[in-house]
Write a protein that holds these residues in place. Structure first.
Motif, PDB file in Angstrom:
ATOM      1  N   LYS A 251      49.942  43.811  38.829  1.00 37.39           N
ATOM      2  CA  LYS A 251      50.463  42.507  39.263  1.00 37.39           C
ATOM      3  C   LYS A 251      49.370  41.688  39.964  1.00 37.39           C
ATOM      4  O   LYS A 251      49.326  40.462  39.862  1.00 37.39           O
ATOM      5  CB  LYS A 251      51.647  42.704  40.205  1.00 37.39           C
ATOM      6  N   LYS A 252      48.494  42.391  40.675  1.00 31.07           N
ATOM      7  CA  LYS A 252      47.424  41.692  41.393  1.00 31.07           C
ATOM      8  C   LYS A 252      46.352  41.178  40.441  1.00 31.07           C
ATOM      9  O   LYS A 252      45.635  40.233  40.755  1.00 31.07           O
ATOM     10  CB  LYS A 252      46.831  42.600  42.463  1.00 31.07           C
ATOM     11  N   ILE A 253      46.247  41.821  39.267  1.00 32.88           N
ATOM     12  CA  ILE A 253      45.360  41.293  38.223  1.00 32.88           C
ATOM     13  C   ILE A 253      46.026  40.096  37.553  1.00 32.88           C
ATOM     14  O   ILE A 253      45.367  39.098  37.233  1.00 32.88           O
ATOM     15  CB  ILE A 253      45.026  42.389  37.187  1.00 32.88           C
ATOM     16  N   HIS A 305      34.994  41.258  49.705  1.00 32.13           N
ATOM     17  CA  HIS A 305      36.049  40.239  49.559  1.00 32.13           C
ATOM     18  C   HIS A 305      35.852  39.150  50.605  1.00 32.13           C
ATOM     19  O   HIS A 305      35.926  37.946  50.303  1.00 32.13           O
ATOM     20  CB  HIS A 305      37.418  40.900  49.720  1.00 32.13           C
ATOM     21  N   ARG A 306      35.581  39.569  51.826  1.00 29.02           N
ATOM     22  CA  ARG A 306      35.354  38.619  52.914  1.00 29.02           C
ATOM     23  C   ARG A 306      34.135  37.733  52.628  1.00 29.02           C
ATOM     24  O   ARG A 306      34.162  36.524  52.849  1.00 29.02           O
ATOM     25  CB  ARG A 306      35.177  39.383  54.217  1.00 29.02           C
ATOM     26  N   LEU A 354      44.382  49.021  45.641  1.00 31.04           N
ATOM     27  CA  LEU A 354      45.193  47.806  45.507  1.00 31.04           C
ATOM     28  C   LEU A 354      46.646  48.123  45.184  1.00 31.04           C
ATOM     29  O   LEU A 354      47.524  47.271  45.359  1.00 31.04           O
ATOM     30  CB  LEU A 354      44.614  46.877  44.433  1.00 31.04           C
ATOM     31  N   ASP A 355      46.890  49.347  44.730  1.00 29.34           N
ATOM     32  CA  ASP A 355      48.259  49.734  44.378  1.00 29.34           C
ATOM     33  C   ASP A 355      49.054  50.179  45.600  1.00 29.34           C
ATOM     34  O   ASP A 355      50.262  50.369  45.515  1.00 29.34           O
ATOM     35  CB  ASP A 355      48.212  50.879  43.355  1.00 29.34           C
ATOM     36  N   ILE A 356      48.365  50.333  46.739  1.00 29.78           N
ATOM     37  CA  ILE A 356      49.041  50.751  47.974  1.00 29.78           C
ATOM     38  C   ILE A 356      49.353  49.500  48.801  1.00 29.78           C
ATOM     39  O   ILE A 356      48.449  48.822  49.301  1.00 29.78           O
ATOM     40  CB  ILE A 356      48.148  51.720  48.781  1.00 29.78           C
ATOM     41  N   GLU A 357      50.622  49.195  48.929  1.00 31.89           N
ATOM     42  CA  GLU A 357      51.038  47.927  49.527  1.00 31.89           C
ATOM     43  C   GLU A 357      50.523  47.739  50.954  1.00 31.89           C
ATOM     44  O   GLU A 357      50.095  46.649  51.337  1.00 31.89           O
ATOM     45  CB  GLU A 357      52.566  47.835  49.507  1.00 31.89           C
ATOM     46  N   LEU A 361      45.445  44.621  50.121  1.00 34.88           N
ATOM     47  CA  LEU A 361      44.241  44.188  49.405  1.00 34.88           C
ATOM     48  C   LEU A 361      44.646  43.444  48.146  1.00 34.88           C
ATOM     49  O   LEU A 361      45.693  43.710  47.557  1.00 34.88           O
ATOM     50  CB  LEU A 361      43.383  45.399  49.025  1.00 34.88           C
ATOM     51  N   LYS A 362      43.807  42.526  47.712  1.00 37.50           N
ATOM     52  CA  LYS A 362      44.066  41.812  46.464  1.00 37.50           C
ATOM     53  C   LYS A 362      42.767  41.242  45.914  1.00 37.50           C
ATOM     54  O   LYS A 362      41.780  41.073  46.633  1.00 37.50           O
ATOM     55  CB  LYS A 362      45.091  40.701  46.681  1.00 37.50           C
TER      56      LYS A 362
END
Length: 368
Positions: A251-253, A305-306, A354-357, A361-362
């Motif tokens: 979903k994040k992709i 990411h930052r 990313l799969d760990i809510e 992370l995204k």
């Protein structure tokens, strides 16, 4: 003659201690950060902290020069405290419970100002105690309360800090777990040599995150245990894999509209799961070693990411897709005695993160 030798030995220990504290801080650097030695003070990390190191025996008492000289340096008009969140006196000395400095770190800026005024005034009252040193201490107050408060709120005393032996032991325990036992000290000494030699290549005595990370990787590979070759990656690839749109990392992709990479991402994620099952079952890797590797990748992801979020164009989606490529195409690091981890497994870890809510992370660099 003995005193001269002892003084020289103590001075040399202080310098070596400074290098070990610098090494310890290098392991805490984040992407884009720099560490300087003897540029703004003993050890300085860009935008973060300025450290003065003291390798001394005995107590840091109310009148000790290590405290007052350090404070005077930070109060000097030539020193710019604004870039730093903390100003730290890092000393091996302890503080006696009867000392006015004992509760320094728990005190507010206003309370700290009262402490230094109280110490100065105490030794003003007795004429026999008025010395040149106390006159120097009194000069600090001439800066005015507002100026002093801005400095004092950042001042922290790290007392009873680990000495050279303890710092070395800590670095070995945390960062040299996968180095052969007989080579652990060589690994540390190699890094100390890198820190010392950094001044030869840069007049600023500057160490960057990237240069330090490269040196650690180089020495780790050189001194590592016998490497067990990971079987061909095809042994971990599940047959007839089809990605599931319900997975959070998928979903994040979708969030960055990068349909082309979904199948590959799910394959890498599945490779990771098979790798963990097979290798842990065969006891080829230890859970603790894998956790360290896993958590390091999480730190790298957050840091990058930052950094990428600071340099956005008008198209956040395209920027986020480029960030995805940057992360998944970068060279993987070594895991324990397995050597370099296949990129599919390393990327599988990123997708697992990313799969760990709760990780929050995204791939998307900014919410629109």
């Amino acid at each position: 003659m003995n005193k001269i030798i002892n003084d020289a030995s103590a001075s040399m220990k202080g310098t070596i201690y400074q290098f070990y504290v610098a090494l310890e801080r290098c392991f805490l650097l984040e992407s884009g950060q720099k560490l300087w030695i003897e540029k703004f003070g003993d050890v300085t990390v860009s935008g973060e902290i300025q450290i003065e190191t003291k390798h001394y025996k005995g107590y840091l008492n109310d009148l000790h020069r290590n405290f007052w000289n350090t404070l005077a340096n930070w109060m000097d008009k030539s020193f710019n405290h604004i870039p730093y969140k903390e100003l730290v006196l890092y000393t091996t000395q302890d503080i006696n419970k009867k000392s006015k400095l004992y509760n320094w770190n728990k005190s507010s800026a206003e309370e700290k100002l009262c402490i230094i005024k109280e110490i100065i005034n105490t030794f003003q009252k007795n004429d026999l105690e008025i010395t040149k040193s106390n006159e120097e201490r009194q000069k600090i107050l001439l800066h005015g309360d507002d100026f002093l408060l801005n400095i004092l709120k950042k001042v922290y005393i790290s007392y009873n800090s680990p000495d050279i032996i303890k710092i070395e032991k800590k670095i070995i325990e945390v960062h040299a777990k996968f180095i052969s036992e007989s080579k652990k000290i060589d690994f540390i000494h190699g890094l100390i040599g890198f820190i010392i030699n950094s001044c030869r290549y840069d007049n600023n005595w500057e160490i960057t995150f990237d240069k330090f990370e490269e040196k650690v990787r180089s020495l780790a590979n050189h001194f590592s245990k016998n490497i067990i070759k990971i079987p061909e990656i095809k042994s971990y690839i599940p047959k007839d894999v089809e990605y599931c749109e319900d997975k959070l990392f998928i979903k994040k992709i979708t969030e960055i509209k990068y349909e082309d990479v979904k199948a590959e991402a799910f394959r890498d994620y599945s490779c990771l799961k098979n790798f963990i099952y097979i290798e842990f079952k065969n006891c080829e890797i230890e859970m603790e070693e894998f956790k360290i590797y896993y958590n390091n990748l999480k730190r790298i992801f957050i840091s990058k990411h930052r950094g990428c979020a600071l340099d956005l164009s008008n198209d956040v989606i395209k920027d986020s897709q480029r960030f995805f490529n940057k992360i998944t195409e970068s060279e993987p690091e070594r895991l324990s005695n397995f050597g370099i981890v296949p990129i599919e497994i390393r990327n599988g870890i990123f997708h697992d993160l990313l799969d760990i809510e709760k990780n929050n992370l995204k791939w998307k660099l900014k919410d629109e």
